[in-house]
Write a protein that holds these residues in place. Structure first.
Motif, PDB file in Angstrom:
ATOM      1  N   TYR A 108     -26.191  94.338 -55.238  1.00 61.15           N
ATOM      2  CA  TYR A 108     -26.954  95.736 -55.385  1.00 61.15           C
ATOM      3  C   TYR A 108     -26.339  96.644 -56.266  1.00 61.15           C
ATOM      4  O   TYR A 108     -27.008  97.311 -56.818  1.00 61.15           O
TER       5      TYR A 108
ATOM      6  N   SER B 122     -27.137  95.910 -59.785  1.00 60.10           N
ATOM      7  CA  SER B 122     -28.764  96.296 -59.986  1.00 60.10           C
ATOM      8  C   SER B 122     -28.489  97.711 -60.220  1.00 60.10           C
ATOM      9  O   SER B 122     -29.387  98.331 -61.192  1.00 60.10           O
ATOM     10  N   TYR B 123     -27.969  98.643 -59.392  1.00 62.78           N
ATOM     11  CA  TYR B 123     -27.944  99.802 -59.515  1.00 62.78           C
ATOM     12  C   TYR B 123     -27.507 100.261 -60.692  1.00 62.78           C
ATOM     13  O   TYR B 123     -27.819 101.106 -61.561  1.00 62.78           O
ATOM     14  N   GLN B 124     -26.121  99.734 -61.185  1.00 62.90           N
ATOM     15  CA  GLN B 124     -25.661 100.107 -62.365  1.00 62.90           C
ATOM     16  C   GLN B 124     -26.496  99.720 -63.708  1.00 62.90           C
ATOM     17  O   GLN B 124     -26.753 100.526 -64.613  1.00 62.90           O
ATOM     18  N   GLN B 125     -27.254  98.618 -63.619  1.00 58.56           N
ATOM     19  CA  GLN B 125     -28.210  98.242 -64.885  1.00 58.56           C
ATOM     20  C   GLN B 125     -29.352  99.269 -64.884  1.00 58.56           C
ATOM     21  O   GLN B 125     -29.704  99.556 -65.910  1.00 58.56           O
ATOM     22  N   CYS B 126     -29.962  99.542 -63.541  1.00 59.11           N
ATOM     23  CA  CYS B 126     -30.900 100.484 -63.673  1.00 59.11           C
ATOM     24  C   CYS B 126     -30.496 101.916 -64.316  1.00 59.11           C
ATOM     25  O   CYS B 126     -31.344 102.360 -64.816  1.00 59.11           O
ATOM     26  N   LEU B 127     -29.354 102.180 -63.798  1.00 59.58           N
ATOM     27  CA  LEU B 127     -28.721 103.586 -64.559  1.00 59.58           C
ATOM     28  C   LEU B 127     -28.529 103.356 -65.839  1.00 59.58           C
ATOM     29  O   LEU B 127     -28.765 104.380 -66.880  1.00 59.58           O
ATOM     30  N   ASN B 128     -28.038 102.212 -66.328  1.00 60.43           N
ATOM     31  CA  ASN B 128     -27.772 101.898 -67.891  1.00 60.43           C
ATOM     32  C   ASN B 128     -29.197 101.993 -68.685  1.00 60.43           C
ATOM     33  O   ASN B 128     -29.293 102.567 -69.528  1.00 60.43           O
ATOM     34  N   PHE B 129     -30.384 101.591 -68.018  1.00 59.02           N
ATOM     35  CA  PHE B 129     -31.596 101.581 -68.586  1.00 59.02           C
ATOM     36  C   PHE B 129     -31.938 102.959 -68.794  1.00 59.02           C
ATOM     37  O   PHE B 129     -32.494 103.221 -69.836  1.00 59.02           O
ATOM     38  N   VAL B 130     -31.819 103.714 -67.721  1.00 55.81           N
ATOM     39  CA  VAL B 130     -32.235 105.165 -67.634  1.00 55.81           C
ATOM     40  C   VAL B 130     -31.710 105.919 -68.696  1.00 55.81           C
ATOM     41  O   VAL B 130     -32.109 106.540 -69.534  1.00 55.81           O
TER      42      VAL B 130
END
Length: 141
Positions: free
Chosen positions: A2, A5-13
């Motif tokens: 989790y 995934s949170y870190q990857q979403c932040l990276n995308f943003v």
């Protein structure tokens, strides 16, 4: 899982919304890569003694910003120095090397844990031989 995934979403943003502004404010790709590297090192040092709230609220976003900034800065610098007729080959080689590094991490980390277990003595709380404490795990990253 989790947290990654949170870190990857932040990276995308970050890559979609803030990288252009950060690159211009930091003075270009070279300066941005240097600042991102220093920021990642500082985040790793803080991560060693962080609790979950600090990790999720501060360290994950800072790592996302720094890693996104570094990735884009380094790719931009590579495209500036690579010959135009072989640019696709150079970028493909960069991708291969990045994937090679991520695949080999478990192997050299396992060896590193073996060496640490051999020279650090017996840890009664470890679940297996060479199982490091969380702080040792982070310092070896």
């Amino acid at each position: 899982g989790y947290l990654k995934s949170y870190q990857q979403c932040l990276n995308f943003v970050v890559q979609n919304l803030f990288v252009g502004t950060l690159l211009s404010k930091l003075g270009g790709e070279r300066h941005a890569a240097c600042y991102a590297c220093a920021f990642l090192a500082a985040s790793t040092l803080v991560e060693v003694s962080a609790d979950l709230r600090l990790f999720v609220g501060v360290i994950c976003p800072s790592v996302a910003v720094a890693s996104g900034l570094m990735s884009i800065s380094l790719r931009s610098l590579v495209t500036q120095v690579a010959p135009k007729d072989s640019l696709s080959s150079v970028l493909a080689a960069v991708d291969v090397l990045q994937n090679l590094a991520s695949v080999t991490v478990p192997f050299y980390r396992t060896y590193l844990f073996y060496v640490m277990a051999r020279y650090s003595g017996v840890d009664q709380e470890a679940e297996m031989a060479g199982d490091p404490t969380p702080s040792v795990w982070l310092m070896s990253s």
